[in-house]
Design a protein around this motif. Sequence first.
Motif, mmCIF file in Angstrom:
data_model
loop_
_atom_site.group_PDB
_atom_site.id
_atom_site.type_symbol
_atom_site.label_atom_id
_atom_site.label_comp_id
_atom_site.label_asym_id
_atom_site.label_seq_id
_atom_site.Cartn_x
_atom_site.Cartn_y
_atom_site.Cartn_z
ATOM 1 N N VAL A 124 -23.099 87.060 37.857
ATOM 2 C CA VAL A 124 -22.118 87.836 38.614
ATOM 3 C C VAL A 124 -21.747 89.112 37.859
ATOM 4 O O VAL A 124 -21.617 90.194 38.459
ATOM 5 C CB VAL A 124 -20.859 86.992 38.897
ATOM 6 C CG1 VAL A 124 -19.735 87.863 39.432
ATOM 7 C CG2 VAL A 124 -21.178 85.899 39.900
ATOM 8 N N MET A 125 -21.589 89.014 36.561
ATOM 9 C CA MET A 125 -21.230 90.197 35.776
ATOM 10 C C MET A 125 -22.321 91.260 35.856
ATOM 11 O O MET A 125 -22.033 92.457 35.987
ATOM 12 C CB MET A 125 -20.981 89.799 34.319
ATOM 13 C CG MET A 125 -19.719 88.978 34.097
ATOM 14 S SD MET A 125 -19.462 88.531 32.366
ATOM 15 C CE MET A 125 -19.272 90.151 31.607
ATOM 16 N N ARG A 144 -28.189 95.454 42.881
ATOM 17 C CA ARG A 144 -29.380 94.863 42.275
ATOM 18 C C ARG A 144 -29.153 93.389 41.994
ATOM 19 O O ARG A 144 -28.067 92.983 41.564
ATOM 20 C CB ARG A 144 -29.743 95.570 40.956
ATOM 21 C CG ARG A 144 -30.207 96.998 41.109
ATOM 22 C CD ARG A 144 -30.546 97.595 39.756
ATOM 23 N NE ARG A 144 -31.585 96.800 39.080
ATOM 24 C CZ ARG A 144 -31.941 96.992 37.810
ATOM 25 N NH1 ARG A 144 -31.321 97.916 37.084
ATOM 26 N NH2 ARG A 144 -32.886 96.263 37.270
ATOM 27 N N GLN A 145 -30.174 92.612 42.233
ATOM 28 C CA GLN A 145 -30.120 91.195 41.904
ATOM 29 C C GLN A 145 -30.446 91.005 40.436
ATOM 30 O O GLN A 145 -31.331 91.687 39.899
ATOM 31 C CB GLN A 145 -31.119 90.413 42.757
ATOM 32 C CG GLN A 145 -31.031 88.906 42.586
ATOM 33 C CD GLN A 145 -32.052 88.170 43.435
ATOM 34 O OE1 GLN A 145 -33.250 88.431 43.331
ATOM 35 N NE2 GLN A 145 -31.588 87.265 44.278
ATOM 36 N N ALA A 146 -29.731 90.103 39.780
ATOM 37 C CA ALA A 146 -30.000 89.845 38.377
ATOM 38 C C ALA A 146 -31.429 89.364 38.197
ATOM 39 O O ALA A 146 -31.903 88.519 38.971
ATOM 40 C CB ALA A 146 -29.021 88.814 37.830
ATOM 41 N N ARG A 199 -28.243 78.693 39.956
ATOM 42 C CA ARG A 199 -29.098 79.626 40.681
ATOM 43 C C ARG A 199 -30.180 78.834 41.410
ATOM 44 O O ARG A 199 -30.651 77.815 40.912
ATOM 45 C CB ARG A 199 -29.741 80.605 39.699
ATOM 46 C CG ARG A 199 -30.382 81.819 40.335
ATOM 47 C CD ARG A 199 -30.855 82.813 39.285
ATOM 48 N NE ARG A 199 -31.005 84.137 39.852
ATOM 49 C CZ ARG A 199 -31.320 85.223 39.151
ATOM 50 N NH1 ARG A 199 -31.528 85.119 37.833
ATOM 51 N NH2 ARG A 199 -31.438 86.402 39.741
ATOM 52 N N PHE A 200 -30.559 79.315 42.586
ATOM 53 C CA PHE A 200 -31.621 78.651 43.343
ATOM 54 C C PHE A 200 -32.949 79.345 43.048
ATOM 55 O O PHE A 200 -33.030 80.572 42.992
ATOM 56 C CB PHE A 200 -31.340 78.718 44.847
ATOM 57 C CG PHE A 200 -30.238 77.805 45.303
ATOM 58 C CD1 PHE A 200 -29.385 77.186 44.405
ATOM 59 C CD2 PHE A 200 -30.046 77.554 46.649
ATOM 60 C CE1 PHE A 200 -28.373 76.352 44.826
ATOM 61 C CE2 PHE A 200 -29.024 76.713 47.083
ATOM 62 C CZ PHE A 200 -28.182 76.116 46.167
ATOM 63 N N TYR A 201 -33.990 78.537 42.891
ATOM 64 C CA TYR A 201 -35.325 79.052 42.588
ATOM 65 C C TYR A 201 -36.318 78.508 43.605
ATOM 66 O O TYR A 201 -36.216 77.355 44.040
ATOM 67 C CB TYR A 201 -35.770 78.627 41.180
ATOM 68 C CG TYR A 201 -34.869 79.078 40.061
ATOM 69 C CD1 TYR A 201 -35.142 80.247 39.351
ATOM 70 C CD2 TYR A 201 -33.745 78.333 39.698
ATOM 71 C CE1 TYR A 201 -34.321 80.656 38.314
ATOM 72 C CE2 TYR A 201 -32.914 78.742 38.667
ATOM 73 C CZ TYR A 201 -33.207 79.909 37.976
ATOM 74 O OH TYR A 201 -32.391 80.314 36.960
ATOM 75 N N PHE A 202 -37.297 79.352 43.955
ATOM 76 C CA PHE A 202 -38.337 78.961 44.902
ATOM 77 C C PHE A 202 -39.694 79.345 44.327
ATOM 78 O O PHE A 202 -39.833 80.406 43.717
ATOM 79 C CB PHE A 202 -38.137 79.639 46.255
ATOM 80 C CG PHE A 202 -36.824 79.342 46.907
ATOM 81 C CD1 PHE A 202 -36.699 78.292 47.804
ATOM 82 C CD2 PHE A 202 -35.697 80.094 46.617
ATOM 83 C CE1 PHE A 202 -35.484 78.003 48.416
ATOM 84 C CE2 PHE A 202 -34.474 79.817 47.204
ATOM 85 C CZ PHE A 202 -34.368 78.762 48.111
#
Length: 292
Positions: free
Chosen positions: A274-275, A284-286, A218-221
């Motif tokens: 993804v699940m 909705r984003q996890a 996952r990408f984080y900012f």
Amino acid sequence: SNHQTYGFMDLPLLVEEIWSSRGINVRTLAHPTIFQAAANGGVQCEGALRAANSNIDESGLRGVADGMVIPQIPMPPQNAEGDAYSGAMSAETFVEFGAVPVSGRNLFKILQRKQAALLYPGGIREAFKRRGEDYKLFWPEDNCDFLRLAAKLDAVIVPVACVGAEDALEHVIDSDELMQLEGEVGRHVRDWVGRVPRGRPDELFAPPLMQPRLALPRFYFCFGRPLDAAHVDHNDEEATMEAYLNVRDELEGSIKWLLERREHDPYEGFVARVMYEAATGWERQAPTFELR
């Protein structure tokens, strides 16, 4: 911001998010090679470069010649099928979103117009990291020109830490190893790299050969503590260097914080993420770790 490997995986996400959430079109300052098109063995896409620069107002500049000097940058050699590697699409995309070739002059013009600029002080050295250099910054130790420009034009600097892209790829051959290759391949690589202009003495435009890792991270900012450069005297070298180091330290701290906090993200793993999102019909984003 900090460059991750190759420098292109996270950049579009950052620019798009700022645009969609804030309505701000961030002007990216990119290496001139991005604006080149490899046609007929390496003909330059001068139109893209000129279009990028023509979008910036020339008013208010003194002592600077009109127009943009476009360096003659060679393109990579052709591939096995004889087709040249094309950068035309990248140039068009970057120009469409307001990107310009990185230079002090272009940064000055963007800030002069009170527009947002996205700058990677680590440059190519930071984008083309060697083995074991994940998330390391390569900002110049003795050059704080961008801070001085920001102070002169009363700009606000916001350090933006990015994490995730460097966990998606692993080295097959890094830049140093590429330059040490023997035989005809090595000779062609060194010849091409030697003809690409260097923005800094330690810059080596030799893209490493990478392969994807099985895990899709996952990408984080993280947007760090801003610095109002209007409070810095641009004529005071000691003050500008101190401010420059404070910005760099803030960015390093934000990177470290992201790396630590993502360990507490229950959906950092690709499958779990993804699940969850599939179960919501992709509406909705996890969620991620708690911000504290």
